[in-house]
Design a protein around this motif. Structure first.
Motif, PDB file in Angstrom:
ATOM      1  N   MET A  10     -20.126  -9.677 -24.799  1.00 36.82           N
ATOM      2  CA  MET A  10     -19.296 -10.822 -25.190  1.00 36.82           C
ATOM      3  C   MET A  10     -18.277 -11.152 -24.094  1.00 36.82           C
ATOM      4  O   MET A  10     -18.077 -12.314 -23.753  1.00 36.82           O
ATOM      5  N   GLY A  11     -17.645 -10.129 -23.536  1.00 39.48           N
ATOM      6  CA  GLY A  11     -16.678 -10.356 -22.470  1.00 39.48           C
ATOM      7  C   GLY A  11     -17.316 -10.877 -21.205  1.00 39.48           C
ATOM      8  O   GLY A  11     -16.763 -11.734 -20.513  1.00 39.48           O
ATOM      9  N   LEU A  12     -18.501 -10.376 -20.907  1.00 35.28           N
ATOM     10  CA  LEU A  12     -19.215 -10.744 -19.692  1.00 35.28           C
ATOM     11  C   LEU A  12     -19.748 -12.167 -19.751  1.00 35.28           C
ATOM     12  O   LEU A  12     -19.851 -12.835 -18.729  1.00 35.28           O
ATOM     13  N   THR A  13     -20.059 -12.647 -20.919  1.00 35.33           N
ATOM     14  CA  THR A  13     -20.702 -13.962 -21.039  1.00 35.33           C
ATOM     15  C   THR A  13     -19.818 -14.961 -21.769  1.00 35.33           C
ATOM     16  O   THR A  13     -19.136 -15.760 -21.150  1.00 35.33           O
ATOM     17  N   VAL A  14     -19.814 -14.919 -23.065  1.00 33.92           N
ATOM     18  CA  VAL A  14     -19.182 -15.953 -23.885  1.00 33.92           C
ATOM     19  C   VAL A  14     -17.693 -16.099 -23.575  1.00 33.92           C
ATOM     20  O   VAL A  14     -17.206 -17.208 -23.326  1.00 33.92           O
ATOM     21  N   LEU A  15     -16.954 -15.009 -23.572  1.00 35.96           N
ATOM     22  CA  LEU A  15     -15.513 -15.095 -23.324  1.00 35.96           C
ATOM     23  C   LEU A  15     -15.200 -15.506 -21.893  1.00 35.96           C
ATOM     24  O   LEU A  15     -14.307 -16.317 -21.646  1.00 35.96           O
ATOM     25  N   ALA A  16     -15.942 -14.955 -20.938  1.00 34.58           N
ATOM     26  CA  ALA A  16     -15.711 -15.311 -19.535  1.00 34.58           C
ATOM     27  C   ALA A  16     -16.038 -16.777 -19.280  1.00 34.58           C
ATOM     28  O   ALA A  16     -15.276 -17.490 -18.614  1.00 34.58           O
ATOM     29  N   TRP A  17     -17.151 -17.233 -19.811  1.00 33.11           N
ATOM     30  CA  TRP A  17     -17.533 -18.635 -19.602  1.00 33.11           C
ATOM     31  C   TRP A  17     -16.559 -19.578 -20.296  1.00 33.11           C
ATOM     32  O   TRP A  17     -16.151 -20.585 -19.734  1.00 33.11           O
ATOM     33  N   GLY A  18     -16.187 -19.252 -21.530  1.00 33.49           N
ATOM     34  CA  GLY A  18     -15.255 -20.094 -22.263  1.00 33.49           C
ATOM     35  C   GLY A  18     -13.896 -20.175 -21.586  1.00 33.49           C
ATOM     36  O   GLY A  18     -13.263 -21.236 -21.550  1.00 33.49           O
ATOM     37  N   ASN A  19     -13.460 -19.078 -21.021  1.00 28.38           N
ATOM     38  CA  ASN A  19     -12.176 -19.027 -20.334  1.00 28.38           C
ATOM     39  C   ASN A  19     -12.209 -19.797 -19.018  1.00 28.38           C
ATOM     40  O   ASN A  19     -11.181 -20.269 -18.540  1.00 28.38           O
ATOM     41  N   SER A  20     -13.390 -19.964 -18.431  1.00 20.52           N
ATOM     42  CA  SER A  20     -13.498 -20.547 -17.097  1.00 20.52           C
ATOM     43  C   SER A  20     -13.933 -22.007 -17.076  1.00 20.52           C
ATOM     44  O   SER A  20     -13.900 -22.629 -16.025  1.00 20.52           O
ATOM     45  N   MET A  21     -14.355 -22.557 -18.202  1.00 20.84           N
ATOM     46  CA  MET A  21     -14.902 -23.918 -18.211  1.00 20.84           C
ATOM     47  C   MET A  21     -13.892 -24.974 -17.760  1.00 20.84           C
ATOM     48  O   MET A  21     -14.239 -25.892 -17.020  1.00 20.84           O
ATOM     49  N   ALA A  22     -12.655 -24.859 -18.178  1.00 14.42           N
ATOM     50  CA  ALA A  22     -11.640 -25.846 -17.762  1.00 14.42           C
ATOM     51  C   ALA A  22     -11.409 -25.772 -16.258  1.00 14.42           C
ATOM     52  O   ALA A  22     -11.322 -26.815 -15.586  1.00 14.42           O
ATOM     53  N   ASP A  23     -11.330 -24.553 -15.713  1.00 15.93           N
ATOM     54  CA  ASP A  23     -11.158 -24.393 -14.268  1.00 15.93           C
ATOM     55  C   ASP A  23     -12.364 -24.949 -13.514  1.00 15.93           C
ATOM     56  O   ASP A  23     -12.207 -25.624 -12.503  1.00 15.93           O
ATOM     57  N   LEU A  24     -13.557 -24.650 -14.001  1.00 14.31           N
ATOM     58  CA  LEU A  24     -14.768 -25.149 -13.350  1.00 14.31           C
ATOM     59  C   LEU A  24     -14.774 -26.672 -13.329  1.00 14.31           C
ATOM     60  O   LEU A  24     -15.040 -27.289 -12.289  1.00 14.31           O
ATOM     61  N   SER A  25     -14.464 -27.282 -14.448  1.00 10.31           N
ATOM     62  CA  SER A  25     -14.440 -28.741 -14.535  1.00 10.31           C
ATOM     63  C   SER A  25     -13.417 -29.339 -13.569  1.00 10.31           C
ATOM     64  O   SER A  25     -13.708 -30.304 -12.854  1.00 10.31           O
ATOM     65  N   ALA A  26     -12.233 -28.770 -13.544  1.00 11.02           N
ATOM     66  CA  ALA A  26     -11.184 -29.275 -12.648  1.00 11.02           C
ATOM     67  C   ALA A  26     -11.568 -29.086 -11.185  1.00 11.02           C
ATOM     68  O   ALA A  26     -11.375 -30.002 -10.361  1.00 11.02           O
ATOM     69  N   ASN A  27     -12.138 -27.930 -10.834  1.00  9.98           N
ATOM     70  CA  ASN A  27     -12.501 -27.665  -9.445  1.00  9.98           C
ATOM     71  C   ASN A  27     -13.634 -28.574  -8.978  1.00  9.98           C
ATOM     72  O   ASN A  27     -13.614 -29.080  -7.850  1.00  9.98           O
ATOM     73  N   VAL A  28     -14.621 -28.800  -9.822  1.00 14.37           N
ATOM     74  CA  VAL A  28     -15.726 -29.696  -9.464  1.00 14.37           C
ATOM     75  C   VAL A  28     -15.212 -31.119  -9.301  1.00 14.37           C
ATOM     76  O   VAL A  28     -15.595 -31.830  -8.371  1.00 14.37           O
ATOM     77  N   LEU A  75     -11.811   3.160 -15.658  1.00 12.70           N
ATOM     78  CA  LEU A  75     -12.621   2.092 -15.088  1.00 12.70           C
ATOM     79  C   LEU A  75     -14.078   2.365 -15.443  1.00 12.70           C
ATOM     80  O   LEU A  75     -14.689   3.295 -14.935  1.00 12.70           O
ATOM     81  N   THR A  76     -14.604   1.548 -16.314  1.00 13.75           N
ATOM     82  CA  THR A  76     -15.984   1.705 -16.772  1.00 13.75           C
ATOM     83  C   THR A  76     -16.944   1.227 -15.687  1.00 13.75           C
ATOM     84  O   THR A  76     -16.541   0.523 -14.756  1.00 13.75           O
ATOM     85  N   PRO A  77     -18.211   1.593 -15.785  1.00  9.84           N
ATOM     86  CA  PRO A  77     -19.188   1.089 -14.818  1.00  9.84           C
ATOM     87  C   PRO A  77     -19.232  -0.442 -14.762  1.00  9.84           C
ATOM     88  O   PRO A  77     -19.414  -1.016 -13.692  1.00  9.84           O
ATOM     89  N   ALA A  78     -19.031  -1.108 -15.896  1.00 12.31           N
ATOM     90  CA  ALA A  78     -19.044  -2.575 -15.899  1.00 12.31           C
ATOM     91  C   ALA A  78     -17.874  -3.139 -15.088  1.00 12.31           C
ATOM     92  O   ALA A  78     -18.035  -4.111 -14.345  1.00 12.31           O
ATOM     93  N   ILE A  79     -16.702  -2.524 -15.207  1.00 11.00           N
ATOM     94  CA  ILE A  79     -15.541  -2.985 -14.448  1.00 11.00           C
ATOM     95  C   ILE A  79     -15.747  -2.702 -12.960  1.00 11.00           C
ATOM     96  O   ILE A  79     -15.472  -3.557 -12.111  1.00 11.00           O
ATOM     97  N   ASN A  80     -16.243  -1.522 -12.631  1.00  9.93           N
ATOM     98  CA  ASN A  80     -16.512  -1.197 -11.233  1.00  9.93           C
ATOM     99  C   ASN A  80     -17.546  -2.137 -10.629  1.00  9.93           C
ATOM    100  O   ASN A  80     -17.432  -2.538  -9.472  1.00  9.93           O
ATOM    101  N   THR A  81     -18.545  -2.499 -11.411  1.00  9.76           N
ATOM    102  CA  THR A  81     -19.560  -3.445 -10.934  1.00  9.76           C
ATOM    103  C   THR A  81     -18.922  -4.802 -10.658  1.00  9.76           C
ATOM    104  O   THR A  81     -19.226  -5.447  -9.651  1.00  9.76           O
ATOM    105  N   GLY A  82     -18.034  -5.238 -11.536  1.00  8.97           N
ATOM    106  CA  GLY A  82     -17.327  -6.501 -11.312  1.00  8.97           C
ATOM    107  C   GLY A  82     -16.513  -6.478 -10.030  1.00  8.97           C
ATOM    108  O   GLY A  82     -16.531  -7.439  -9.259  1.00  8.97           O
TER     109      GLY A  82
END
Length: 127
Positions: A10-28, A75-82
């Motif tokens: 959920m954090g990797l996909t839905v929450l990250a994408w939802g949190n970033s959509m406004a920034d993506l729109s503004a940057n584009v 620091l979990t493997p997912a955080i280290n991968t990020g």
């Protein structure tokens, strides 16, 4: 929780994408209007603000709530991968933009960054 989707997905996909959509729109929008320098600055300034202020405020609240001088974070493997993929992207941006192209970020870097993101998602899902 309702669909029994693990928290990290959920954090990797839905929450990250939802949190970033406004920034993506503004940057584009800025890039399309010819404000590439403003768009690239915002790409780094927004997440940097979130990391520094978000972690700073979060750890400040944690310290006040727990009254502990030290709070250890695992620091979990997912955080280290990020972190790894973030460093790879920043390194490639510096090499291609500053060293090779003398201050000009090539348009192809966008495709590299998108491909790197999908590799990151795939790698994180395998962990």
């Amino acid at each position: 929780v309702v669909l029994r989707i693990p928290n990290y997905i959920m954090g990797l996909t839905v929450l990250a994408w939802g949190n970033s959509m406004a920034d993506l729109s503004a940057n584009v929008t800025m890039a399309r209007k010819g404000l590439a320098n403003m768009a690239i600055t915002a790409c780094f300034a927004g997440p940097l603000f979130n990391i520094l202020v978000g972690c700073g405020a979060g750890f400040g609240v944690l310290r006040n709530v727990t009254q502990n001088e030290f709070n250890y974070v695992t620091l979990t493997p997912a955080i280290n991968t990020g972190f790894l993929f973030c460093f790879i992207n920043c390194g490639m941006l510096l090499v291609s933009g500053l060293v090779i192209n003398k201050g000009v970020i090539p348009a192809g870097h966008g495709y590299f960054a998108l491909a790197l993101y999908f590799v990151y998602i795939f790698t994180s899902l395998l962990l």
